[in-house]
Design an enzyme around this catalytic site. Structure first.
Site, PDB file in Angstrom:
ATOM      1  N   CYS A  29      12.781  14.579 -30.804  1.00  0.00           N
ATOM      2  CA  CYS A  29      13.821  15.435 -31.366  1.00  0.00           C
ATOM      3  C   CYS A  29      14.845  14.517 -32.021  1.00  0.00           C
ATOM      4  O   CYS A  29      14.523  13.403 -32.422  1.00  0.00           O
ATOM      5  CB  CYS A  29      14.453  16.316 -30.283  1.00  0.00           C
ATOM      6  SG  CYS A  29      15.213  15.389 -28.939  1.00  0.00           S
ATOM      7  N   HIS A  59      -7.715  -3.952 -18.136  1.00  0.00           N
ATOM      8  CA  HIS A  59      -7.855  -2.515 -17.886  1.00  0.00           C
ATOM      9  C   HIS A  59      -9.259  -2.245 -17.359  1.00  0.00           C
ATOM     10  O   HIS A  59     -10.254  -2.538 -18.027  1.00  0.00           O
ATOM     11  CB  HIS A  59      -7.615  -1.730 -19.179  1.00  0.00           C
ATOM     12  CG  HIS A  59      -7.438  -0.263 -18.978  1.00  0.00           C
ATOM     13  ND1 HIS A  59      -8.475   0.580 -18.661  1.00  0.00           N
ATOM     14  CD2 HIS A  59      -6.329   0.513 -19.037  1.00  0.00           C
ATOM     15  CE1 HIS A  59      -8.029   1.812 -18.544  1.00  0.00           C
ATOM     16  NE2 HIS A  59      -6.716   1.793 -18.763  1.00  0.00           N
TER      17      HIS A  59
END
Length: 635
Positions: free
Chosen positions: A28, A557
């Site tokens: 926003c 990962h």
């Protein structure tokens, strides 16, 4: 200050739990909004240490990071470039509604309809303010002129700029309602335009007895008029129309859907709007406006006192969205918005409290973000001050601000202050009061009084004790560990088969979004350190590890989408902040559990800051053993 927004975006993703923990992103005016899979993976402390971050909070199903205007859009662009998906309307709606009751859901949906309308109203409010100032008899008299001296062409241009939004307001509202409720926005736009079609008696003319325009009467008792400036009829028509469209899309055969569905939606909704929805809700809307105007006109400014005191509390709950409709309706019916004056003073109060805390504080982070948060509040964006400073260390500053808001709101009502628009406050809000010299003078004086009072009272009575504690100094007698050397060669993290970057079954890694990388298809459940360094990150779910050494940032990962296993099948042998050597055992994993859960077990080794290095060369191929050369790095 110049920021490296690409670096900030990477740090945000890592601190919030990695790209696999972020479903999508949006923003926003001030906040980066992330829909996350697991809230607990987001490390608020780490996020707060990132450059330009002014605060964080979790609400409406979203992890929201406050950057402020001018920064958030740039960070968002970099986040999207790193492979994070953009939040769709349905995802945002689902996240916002999570855990809310029916009333909260209704209010949130109502806000989603009216928030996109605000920019048009802001512009119109500015035009109205300029019109009131430039074409004001007092102003023109300074130049020996009157309104009669203004060219008609100029007056028409000004009328177009200041009158179009309200004249076609139902079309804007109907468009936004269709968009939120899943209909075709263009059908909403056409339906809204039908409600203000020039063939219908103009609502403003009908309301003016001197115009001689009267409603068309159907069956002698149903008034048919245009709905210029009306909100509720367009909103309800949009809700019903969008639901009708979705129903028809499911029932009308596909071959006829393109023609039949739009025809039926517009035909049915126009009749329903003009004969039922419009007459009933326009009457209700007028009743609501009378009630609101009565409340604001209560003796001794009680209405302003109540609204002002509770405004920040209302903002925290999200219920403030419903006031958009009331402000818009007041503007459409009277041309003025008394709510705006109250909200403007709330902004000055927050700015004063925030500045007092930030100047008096000894904590470095508050002294760093406080001044910029104050400036943001003075420019009409209050979230950084509210969430980043005022609410961060207790309720006393917040309650003080609420009390000052209430008193200032009461004074605005006693003085009869009111703006010509909505959506902008504090210093920019001045433009909504230039239509009248007396309004402008009152605004400036009350704004200064509110800001100074808030600053002084907070300085003497409400600065939280926590911010007065200086950051602990680093003990000089504790020797710092020698920095790890630059790792020339990274070694294989596991026994298995080498997987080139392009073949990794995850686009985040295969496209190099997190940096140059490669994979290993493991044959055993042991994961080793490819280099010596410091453990900078260990995911709570244990599937990801960050290591730093000599300016190199490495991510290990384990598996694809294994964050959903919540650590089941993973055993850690290290902790964050620990120093490790090349070849140290980091994790033990249960390959069978990972595969049984439906996840590829590929281990990815990524140099996340590879763009800062001179080169990253892959050395491995075929079968690998722990310690075999994997990649060569050059600084």
């Amino acid at each position: 200050m110049n920021y490296d927004y690409a670096k900030i975006a990477k740090e945000v993703i890592q601190a919030v739990g990695g790209s696999e923990n972020i479903k999508s992103a949006a923003h926003c005016a001030t906040r980066l909004r992330l829909i996350v899979a697991d809230r607990s993976l987001a490390d608020d402390e780490k996020v707060g240490e990132i450059d330009a971050v002014k605060g964080t909070f979790f609400t409406a199903g979203q992890y929201q990071i406050i950057f402020g205007t001018g920064h958030v859009n740039r960070v968002y662009e970099q986040v999207i470039q790193l492979g994070i998906a953009e939040t769709t309307a349905s995802e945002a709606k689902e996240a916002k509604m999570d855990g809310k009751n029916q009333l909260q859901k209704a209010i949130r949906t109502f806000g989603d309809v009216f928030v996109p309308v605000i920019p048009a109203l802001v512009a119109t409010g500015l035009f109205l303010g300029l019109k009131g100032a430039l074409l004001n008899d007092n102003f023109l008299a300074l130049f020996g002129m009157t309104n009669a001296d203004i060219p008609q062409t100029f007056q028409v241009l000004v009328d177009v700029l200041s009158g179009t939004t309200f004249a076609f307001l139902p079309a804007i509202v109907c468009w936004s309602t269709f968009r939120v409720f899943g209909g075709s926005p263009v059908l909403g736009l056409i339906l809204g335009l039908m409600l203000v079609n020039g063939s219908l008696p103009n609502a403003y003319s009908v309301a003016d007895p001197s115009s001689g325009v009267t409603p068309l009467m159907l069956f002698g008792f149903i008034p048919i008029v245009g709905y210029q400036g009306s909100i509720l009829p367009a909103f309800v028509a949009g809700v019903i129309g969008s639901k009708l469209e979705k129903k028809l899309r499911k029932t009308v055969p596909a071959v006829f859907d393109f023609m039949i569905t739009p025809f039926l939606v517009l035909f049915v909704m126009l009749i329903l709007s003009l004969l039922v929805i419009g007459p009933l809700l326009h009457t209700l809307e007028n009743v609501l406006l009378v009630i609101v105007e009565y409340a604001l006109g209560l003796p001794l400014g009680i209405g302003g006192l109540i609204v002002g005191f509770f405004w920040s509390i209302i903002t925290l709950t999200g219920v403030h969205h419903i006031f958009n409709m009331l402000e818009i309706s007041l503007l459409a019916s009277t041309g003025f918005n008394p709510f705006n004056a109250i909200l403007c003073m709330c902004g000055f109060s927050s700015a004063g409290v925030c500045l007092a805390i930030s100047i008096k504080a000894k904590k470095k982070e508050i002294r760093a973000i406080g001044p910029s948060a104050t400036v943001s509040a003075l420019l009409g964006i209050g979230e950084p001050a509210l969430f980043g400073v005022i609410l961060r260390y207790g309720m006393k500053p917040f309650l003080l601000s609420c009390s000052i808001n209430g008193i200032a709101g009461m004074i605005t009502m006693l003085l009869g202050m009111k703006g010509t628009g909505n959506g902008i406050t504090t210093i920019p809000g001045l433009l909504l009061y230039i239509y009248s010299p007396s309004q402008l003078v009152m605004y400036v004086i009350l704004a200064l009084a509110t800001f100074i009072t808030a600053f002084a009272l907070c300085w003497f009575f409400a600065v939280p004790p926590e911010v007065m504690e200086a950051n602990p100094a680093v003990k000089k007698d504790v020797p710092k560990p020698a920095p790890a050397p630059f790792p020339d060669v990274l070694c294989a993290a596991a026994q298995g088969t080498f997987v080139p970057m392009a073949e990794i079954p995850d686009p985040t890694f295969s496209q190099g979004i997190l940096g140059i990388c490669c994979g290993i298809e493991p044959e055993t459940g042991k994961v080793y350190s490819p280099m010596g360094g410091t453990i900078s990150q260990l995911a709570d779910t244990l599937h990801a590890i960050g290591i730093e050494a000599g300016g190199v940032e490495l991510l290990i990962h384990v598996g694809i989408d294994t964050v959903g296993m919540n650590g089941d099948g993973f055993q850690s042998h290290i902790t964050e902040g620990q120093t490790v050597k090349k070849g140290d055992l980091l994790l033990t994993i249960d390959l069978e559990k990972i595969k049984a859960a439906g996840h590829p077990a590929t281990i990815m080794v990524a140099v996340t800051n590879s763009d800062e290095l001179a080169s990253v060369e892959v050395l491995a191929s075929g079968k690998l053993m722990p310690g075999d050369p994997l990649m060569r790095l050059k600084a």
